[in-house]
Design an enzyme around this catalytic site. Structure first.
Site, PDB file in Angstrom:
ATOM      1  N   ASP A   1       0.739  -1.041   0.037  1.00 61.22           N
ATOM      2  CA  ASP A   1       0.008  -0.180   0.050  1.00 61.22           C
ATOM      3  C   ASP A   1       1.100   1.050   0.042  1.00 61.22           C
ATOM      4  O   ASP A   1       2.206   1.150   0.273  1.00 61.22           O
ATOM      5  CB  ASP A   1      -0.904  -0.080   1.182  1.00 61.22           C
ATOM      6  CG  ASP A   1      -2.044   0.930   0.940  1.00 61.22           C
ATOM      7  OD1 ASP A   1      -2.140   1.804   0.026  1.00 61.22           O
ATOM      8  OD2 ASP A   1      -3.096   0.730   1.847  1.00 61.22           O
TER       9      ASP A   1
HETATM   10  C1  BGC Z   1      -4.928   3.271  -0.056  1.00 62.90           C
HETATM   11  C2  BGC Z   1      -4.901   2.489  -1.308  1.00 62.90           C
HETATM   12  C3  BGC Z   1      -4.807   3.101  -2.498  1.00 62.90           C
HETATM   13  C4  BGC Z   1      -3.247   3.728  -2.341  1.00 62.90           C
HETATM   14  C5  BGC Z   1      -3.147   4.514  -3.657  1.00 62.90           C
HETATM   15  C6  BGC Z   1      -3.613   4.123  -0.102  1.00 62.90           C
HETATM   16  O1  BGC Z   1      -3.675   5.290   0.640  1.00 62.90           O
HETATM   17  O2  BGC Z   1      -5.123   2.848   1.260  1.00 62.90           O
HETATM   18  O3  BGC Z   1      -6.159   1.736  -1.097  1.00 62.90           O
HETATM   19  O4  BGC Z   1      -4.713   2.235  -3.570  1.00 62.90           O
HETATM   20  O5  BGC Z   1      -3.417   4.772  -1.313  1.00 62.90           O
HETATM   21  O6  BGC Z   1      -3.715   5.817  -3.724  1.00 62.90           O
END
Ligand code: BGC
Length: 749
Positions: free
Chosen positions: A233
């Site tokens: 993530d």
């Molecule tokens: C989120 C993800 C997301 C990623 C990219 C993170 O903060 O938890 O679900 O895909 O950011 O934006």
């Protein structure tokens, strides 16, 4: 091995250490490095999950600004359709938009389970039930990937709250982890093969998910045989060498300062094995080759067609919660005036905040769509009632009551304002804003023919539930929600959604109430297996409305339950047929839900668990035999002594929801796998229950333990409850003899 493996291996052999390291980190926030001298391109990733969010900037400077795309209903709404094929269609459409915007991997679906209705990101997740979440996720992944765009199954694992999401340690026992929190991921990995899996921010039992070798390598890659890429993530990696060693392949976003030089130095010093880098780079190369082969240029997507799909899907996902005296569907010819009340009628709440926010191609409001469908013969009044922050002024209330009183019917559109549910924060209550609650209650007082339409991404309490004649749960229905609401209110679409999460009476009744949000950096999943309906059933707590609930404008009758076998062994599949008849006057769809109940088990089992479901469309009077397939694996329990799933030899009952139809099935366990693991803590009683263990024990002891003829039964029971190791303390067994005995009892065959 797919077509790209050999090609990837050939390329890897020609790459420098630095080039390989580059592949393991993002080039920026939304793309990967390429290796131009070898013709290896960079690929682009972008958020999902319910629409494409292609950021306008390569880094995070522009916040969440993104290019226009279709905003489909969020996962929480989509799940209420109970129709994986519909989700698959959505997936195909989103993939077309990805192709048009040169995006190779879409960051979704999110399949974390709804442990607490307070989780601020529940709108991005499907359900409290792992089978429903898993099947919907399979549909989504299949749909997107069928168009040559990859997915990212997220957030692996146990990201079930937003509070302290980047650091909290989810403390989860092994059985709960396997049967609940990993279950949807396992199903999707095995059945739909997502190109990437995104690890979560949080820690799991103390270890950051991004460094969790047990999770990323032992379970995901080795046990489930996952061959795709594990991506972090965004910002989840704190210790890159530890993450690489644990099985993480791609760190996002990137690049960190001096990243490649630092990692290369570790390899050169021997602190990090180059094999670890090679393994990650190889997976990345396969992903890049696969994605690039499917890349299309110069294509556009059909904006109008996708909007129409968003409308159809939103309508199929609406759940009719209440319909007293058949107020719905509204009949325009019988109405002179309708009062439409609530700011969401003109400015609908249709998606959530955070990384999933889509810049919609257009938005249809319920008010405009109602005006169009009701036609000129019906006068439509409008009052905003509450203000955007959810408060209700006396003047706002008075205006709403005035139009409600004089109309033939009122439609109040209420729900959760955007600031109530968002990524990165949890809610602190299940209540709607006070202004919404009060508006509903007051309008119902002056207008008995009131319909409440709710727009929210997670369960809310409804203290006014008894007051309105009808209630529709529209969820966060995407950009076309306005038309979908109008179609259901007027009966153009017969509502066919079913709740994908339990609606509780009050927060205190919810499963994680005593164990949320945690303290001192960790949250204990103390309710174990009992989340969602598993909890309410077991505790005998009546929710407001149960999981799987939803009304229709028609009615259905079930008959003739038939199973193709009465016994089931590991590896086998069971077919259950049941006849469903539309016994009402309108065409409609029914969701057939099959649950399992284990009357007797060695394990603490939920009262019932969803094991199969299907949606069927029936014309008035039409009957259809609906067939459901059930794999033995779906009836297994995770045994923490064996660290494996086990088909417990027992009788189970299959129940068709909403009917008294059921069938008894005997689960037959393979005698080899039925044997328990005998440890020094296994009770004498357990030794005696197992014929082989009993024999070995008696051979070792030469005499029956505690066999005094005049020993009262209660005393004998007490003695037989002791663990075998206590025979050492009581001088009946030498320590070495105990070791030998255990070795012999546990010897296979
Ligand atoms: C989120 C993800 C997301 C990623 C990219 C993170 O903060 O938890 O679900 O895909 O950011 O934006």
């Amino acid at each position: 091995m797919d077509n790209y493996t050999q090609q990837a291996a050939d390329l890897l052999a020609q790459m420098t250490l630095e080039e390989k390291i580059d592949l393991t980190i993002g080039k920026d926030s939304w793309s990967t490095y390429g290796v131009p001298r070898l013709g290896i391109p960079s690929i682009n990733v972008a958020d999902g999950p319910h629409g494409l969010r292609k950021a306008v900037a390569r880094d995070l400077t522009d916040g969440l600004r993104s290019l226009p795309a279709t905003c489909f209903p969020t996962a929480s709404a989509l799940a209420c359709s109970w129709d994986p094929s519909l989700v698959e269609e959505v997936g195909r459409a989103i993939a077309e938009e990805c192709q048009a915007q040169d995006v190779q991997v879409l960051l979704g679906p999110g399949v974390n389970l709804k442990r607490t209705p307070l989780c601020g990101r529940n709108f991005e997740y499907y359900s409290e039930d792992p089978l429903l979440a898993g099947e919907m996720g399979c549909g989504f992944v299949r749909g997107v990937q069928s168009r040559g765009v990859g997915t990212s199954l997220k957030h692996f694992a146990c990201n079930n709250q937003e509070w302290e999401r980047m650091s909290i340690s989810a403390e989860v026992d092994e059985r709960t982890l396997r049967e609940l929190y990993l279950s949807a991921f396992e199903r999707i990995v095995k059945q739909a093969d997502p190109w990437t899996v995104m690890c979560s921010y949080n820690r799991l039992n103390g270890i950051p998910a991004a460094e969790h070798r047990g999770l990323l390598t032992a379970i995901l890659k080795d046990e489930w045989r996952y061959e795709g890429v594990v991506v972090s993530d965004w910002g989840a990696v704190d210790n890159k060498p530890a993450s690489l060693a644990a099985g993480l392949d791609l760190e996002m976003p990137g690049p960190g300062l001096n990243h490649t030089t630092r990692i290369a130095a570790l390899v050169q010093s021997g602190a990090l094995s180059e094999m670890v880098i090679d393994a990650a780079a190889l997976r990345m190369l396969r992903l890049i080759l696969r994605a690039n082969a499917a890349r299309k240029t110069g294509i556009a997507f059909d904006v109008a067609a996708h909007h129409a799909l968003a409308r159809r899907v939103a309508a199929e996902s609406i759940v009719l919660l209440k319909n007293t005296d058949g107020l719905l569907p509204l009949v325009p010819a019988a109405l002179r005036s309708v009062a439409v009340i609530g700011g969401f009628a003109r400015d609908p709440r249709y998606q959530g905040s955070g990384s999933s926010r889509v810049t919609s191609t257009r938005v249809d409001s319920p008010y405009d769509e109602l005006a169009r469908s009701l036609g000129d013969g019906v006068t439509l009044g409008y009052a905003a009632g509450y203000s955007t922050d959810g408060t209700l002024s006396e003047a706002g209330l008075a205006e709403a009551l005035a139009i409600a009183r004089s109309a033939d019917a009122a439609i109040v559109i209420a729900g959760l304002p955007e600031s109530y549910e968002a990524e990165g924060m949890d809610r602190n209550s299940l209540a709607l804003p006070q202004g919404h609650d009060r508006l509903i209650a007051e309008v119902c007082r002056v207008q008995p023919r009131t319909v409440v339409v709710l727009q929210n991404g997670s369960a809310v309490t409804m203290p006014w539930f008894d007051a309105p004649a009808a209630i529709l749960e529209a969820g966060l229905g995407g950009q076309a929600v306005g038309g979908a609401v109008a179609e259901v209110l007027l009966g153009v679409v017969n509502p066919c959604g079913r709740l994908a999460e339990t609606l509780p009476m009050r927060l205190e009744d919810t499963p994680a109430f005593l164990n949320y949000p945690g303290e001192s950096g960790s949250v204990r999943y103390g309710e174990g297996l009992f989340i969602g309906y598993r909890y309410y059933d077991k505790k005998g707590i009546s929710p407001r409305l149960p999981f799987g609930y939803g009304l229709s404008y028609t009615s259905f009758r079930y008959s003739g339950l038939h199973t193709d076998r009465t016994t089931l062994r590991a590896g086998e599949t069971l077919q259950i047929d049941v006849t469903v008849r539309n016994s009402g006057a309108r065409a409609g769809k029914e969701v057939v839900q099959l649950y399992v109940h284990m009357p007797v088990s060695q394990y603490n089992r939920p009262t019932k668990e969803l094991v199969a479901f299907a949606k069927v469309h029936l014309q008035p009077g039409e009957s259809r035999v609906v067939s459901l397939q059930l794999a033995a694996r779906d009836l297994m329990v995770y045994d923490t002594e064996r660290h494996a799933f086990r088909l417990e030899g027992a009788t189970c009952r299959l129940l068709v929801a909403g009917t008294d139809l059921s069938a008894e099935i005997t689960l037959v366990e393979d005698p080899g796998s039925a044997r328990r693991v005998f440890t020094r803590y296994t009770s004498l009683k357990q030794f005696f229950l197992d014929p082989e263990a009993r024999m070995v024990l008696l051979e070792t002891l030469q005499t029956m333990p505690f066999a005094g003829a005049d020993m009262p039964d209660t005393e004998r029971e007490m003695m037989f409850a002791i663990p075998i190791c206590k025979l050492v303390n009581f001088g009946r067994l030498a320590p070495e003899a105990l070791e030998a005995l255990l070795e012999k009892v546990n010897r296979p065959g």
